[in-house]
Design a protein around this motif. Structure first.
Motif, PDB file in Angstrom:
ATOM      1  N   UNK A  68       0.845  -1.195   0.000  1.00 58.15           N
ATOM      2  CA  UNK A  68       0.000   0.000   0.000  1.00 58.15           C
ATOM      3  C   UNK A  68       0.875   1.239   0.000  1.00 58.15           C
ATOM      4  N   UNK A  69       0.449   2.220  -0.772  1.00 60.75           N
ATOM      5  CA  UNK A  69       1.183   3.479  -0.862  1.00 60.75           C
ATOM      6  C   UNK A  69       0.213   4.611  -0.563  1.00 60.75           C
ATOM      7  N   UNK A  70       0.766   5.734  -0.131  1.00 64.14           N
ATOM      8  CA  UNK A  70      -0.099   6.890   0.129  1.00 64.14           C
ATOM      9  C   UNK A  70       0.561   8.154  -0.376  1.00 64.14           C
ATOM     10  N   UNK A  71      -0.283   9.100  -0.731  1.00 69.47           N
ATOM     11  CA  UNK A  71       0.168  10.414  -1.162  1.00 69.47           C
ATOM     12  C   UNK A  71      -0.622  11.440  -0.355  1.00 69.47           C
ATOM     13  N   UNK A  72       0.104  12.462   0.125  1.00 65.22           N
ATOM     14  CA  UNK A  72      -0.497  13.488   0.981  1.00 65.22           C
ATOM     15  C   UNK A  72      -0.319  14.843   0.306  1.00 65.22           C
ATOM     16  N   UNK A  73      -1.400  15.588   0.211  1.00 66.22           N
ATOM     17  CA  UNK A  73      -1.338  16.920  -0.395  1.00 66.22           C
ATOM     18  C   UNK A  73      -1.875  17.952   0.586  1.00 66.22           C
ATOM     19  N   UNK A  74      -1.425  19.193   0.404  1.00 66.29           N
ATOM     20  CA  UNK A  74      -1.889  20.301   1.234  1.00 66.29           C
ATOM     21  C   UNK A  74      -2.290  21.460   0.349  1.00 66.29           C
ATOM     22  N   UNK A  75      -3.252  22.206   0.804  1.00 66.72           N
ATOM     23  CA  UNK A  75      -3.724  23.373   0.084  1.00 66.72           C
ATOM     24  C   UNK A  75      -4.973  23.912   0.755  1.00 66.72           C
ATOM     25  N   UNK A  76      -5.629  24.831   0.087  1.00 68.90           N
ATOM     26  CA  UNK A  76      -6.885  25.352   0.606  1.00 68.90           C
ATOM     27  C   UNK A  76      -7.936  24.252   0.536  1.00 68.90           C
ATOM     28  N   UNK A  77      -8.938  24.349   1.377  1.00 63.26           N
ATOM     29  CA  UNK A  77      -9.925  23.279   1.533  1.00 63.26           C
ATOM     30  C   UNK A  77     -10.594  22.913   0.208  1.00 63.26           C
ATOM     31  N   UNK A  78     -11.071  23.890  -0.535  1.00 67.37           N
ATOM     32  CA  UNK A  78     -11.745  23.612  -1.803  1.00 67.37           C
ATOM     33  C   UNK A  78     -10.798  22.972  -2.806  1.00 67.37           C
ATOM     34  N   UNK A  79      -9.547  23.405  -2.809  1.00 68.65           N
ATOM     35  CA  UNK A  79      -8.562  22.850  -3.733  1.00 68.65           C
ATOM     36  C   UNK A  79      -8.233  21.404  -3.373  1.00 68.65           C
ATOM     37  N   UNK A  80      -8.106  21.118  -2.097  1.00 68.61           N
ATOM     38  CA  UNK A  80      -7.808  19.748  -1.673  1.00 68.61           C
ATOM     39  C   UNK A  80      -8.983  18.825  -1.988  1.00 68.61           C
ATOM     40  N   UNK A  81     -10.203  19.298  -1.793  1.00 67.56           N
ATOM     41  CA  UNK A  81     -11.372  18.486  -2.153  1.00 67.56           C
ATOM     42  C   UNK A  81     -11.347  18.135  -3.632  1.00 67.56           C
ATOM     43  N   UNK A  82     -11.083  19.119  -4.466  1.00 69.64           N
ATOM     44  CA  UNK A  82     -11.013  18.882  -5.908  1.00 69.64           C
ATOM     45  C   UNK A  82      -9.862  17.934  -6.264  1.00 69.64           C
ATOM     46  N   UNK A  83      -8.725  18.111  -5.616  1.00 70.10           N
ATOM     47  CA  UNK A  83      -7.557  17.271  -5.893  1.00 70.10           C
ATOM     48  C   UNK A  83      -7.804  15.820  -5.495  1.00 70.10           C
ATOM     49  N   UNK A  84      -8.411  15.607  -4.351  1.00 69.78           N
ATOM     50  CA  UNK A  84      -8.671  14.235  -3.896  1.00 69.78           C
ATOM     51  C   UNK A  84      -9.678  13.548  -4.815  1.00 69.78           C
ATOM     52  N   UNK A  85     -10.696  14.254  -5.249  1.00 74.62           N
ATOM     53  CA  UNK A  85     -11.655  13.660  -6.191  1.00 74.62           C
ATOM     54  C   UNK A  85     -10.962  13.222  -7.474  1.00 74.62           C
ATOM     55  N   UNK A  86     -10.107  14.084  -8.014  1.00 76.50           N
ATOM     56  CA  UNK A  86      -9.379  13.749  -9.242  1.00 76.50           C
ATOM     57  C   UNK A  86      -8.397  12.608  -9.004  1.00 76.50           C
ATOM     58  N   UNK A  87      -7.743  12.596  -7.848  1.00 80.44           N
ATOM     59  CA  UNK A  87      -6.799  11.535  -7.520  1.00 80.44           C
ATOM     60  C   UNK A  87      -7.464  10.183  -7.374  1.00 80.44           C
ATOM     61  N   UNK A  88      -8.640  10.156  -6.790  1.00 77.93           N
ATOM     62  CA  UNK A  88      -9.379   8.896  -6.648  1.00 77.93           C
ATOM     63  C   UNK A  88      -9.742   8.349  -8.020  1.00 77.93           C
ATOM     64  N   UNK A  89     -10.256   9.207  -8.886  1.00 77.67           N
ATOM     65  CA  UNK A  89     -10.643   8.765 -10.230  1.00 77.67           C
ATOM     66  C   UNK A  89      -9.434   8.247 -11.005  1.00 77.67           C
ATOM     67  N   UNK A  90      -8.306   8.947 -10.915  1.00 75.37           N
ATOM     68  CA  UNK A  90      -7.107   8.528 -11.643  1.00 75.37           C
ATOM     69  C   UNK A  90      -6.514   7.250 -11.055  1.00 75.37           C
ATOM     70  N   UNK A  91      -6.535   7.120  -9.750  1.00 72.86           N
ATOM     71  CA  UNK A  91      -6.009   5.913  -9.107  1.00 72.86           C
ATOM     72  C   UNK A  91      -6.807   4.683  -9.470  1.00 72.86           C
ATOM     73  N   UNK A  92      -8.117   4.826  -9.551  1.00 68.25           N
ATOM     74  CA  UNK A  92      -8.965   3.698  -9.937  1.00 68.25           C
ATOM     75  C   UNK A  92      -8.815   3.362 -11.414  1.00 68.25           C
ATOM     76  N   UNK A  93      -8.518   4.372 -12.240  1.00 66.84           N
ATOM     77  CA  UNK A  93      -8.394   4.151 -13.681  1.00 66.84           C
ATOM     78  C   UNK A  93      -7.037   3.578 -14.077  1.00 66.84           C
ATOM     79  N   UNK A  94      -6.046   3.666 -13.208  1.00 65.76           N
ATOM     80  CA  UNK A  94      -4.715   3.134 -13.515  1.00 65.76           C
ATOM     81  C   UNK A  94      -4.790   1.616 -13.651  1.00 65.76           C
ATOM     82  N   UNK A  95      -3.950   1.081 -14.515  1.00 67.95           N
ATOM     83  CA  UNK A  95      -3.954  -0.365 -14.752  1.00 67.95           C
ATOM     84  C   UNK A  95      -3.663  -1.109 -13.447  1.00 67.95           C
TER      85      UNK A  95
END
Length: 103
Positions: free
Chosen positions: A41-68
């Motif tokens: 298991x691996x993890x990635x941690x990001x920091x930023x303003x609340x709205x930006x982090x929400x948007x980033x995590x949503x995009x990261x989840x979609x990309x992580x699930x789409x990866x082979x």
């Protein structure tokens, strides 16, 4: 302005790489940590303003699930972590991540 923390935990390196890439491309966040949790298991941690982090995590989840072979195990967002949490968890800005700090 509160600086949020967003964490995505994946199974395997391709998924965490895809998630981290999508996070920084989708929003104005800074990757402050990535590493191995346990048993592949691996993890990635990001920091930023609340709205930006929400948007980033949503995009990261979609990309992580789409990866082979990718699988997102869990994720969470802490909107305004207390300052003493930075001494315990690896979520602070380091000399390596400071040049990429956006806010």
């Amino acid at each position: 302005m509160p600086i949020a923390v967003g964490v995505i935990e994946t199974l395997g390196f391709p998924a965490v790489l895809a998630a981290a890439d999508a996070m920084v491309k989708a929003a104005e966040v800074t990757i402050v940590y990535y590493g191995i949790c346990e048993s592949g298991r691996m993890m990635v941690v990001s920091r930023g303003q609340v709205a930006e982090v929400n948007r980033a995590v949503e995009a990261g989840i979609a990309a992580g699930e789409a990866a082979y072979g990718g699988k997102v195990i869990t994720h969470y967002i802490v909107p305004n972590p207390p300052e003493n949490i930075e001494t315990v968890l690896p979520i602070h800005f380091t000399s390596k991540s400071e040049p990429f700090r956006i806010f």
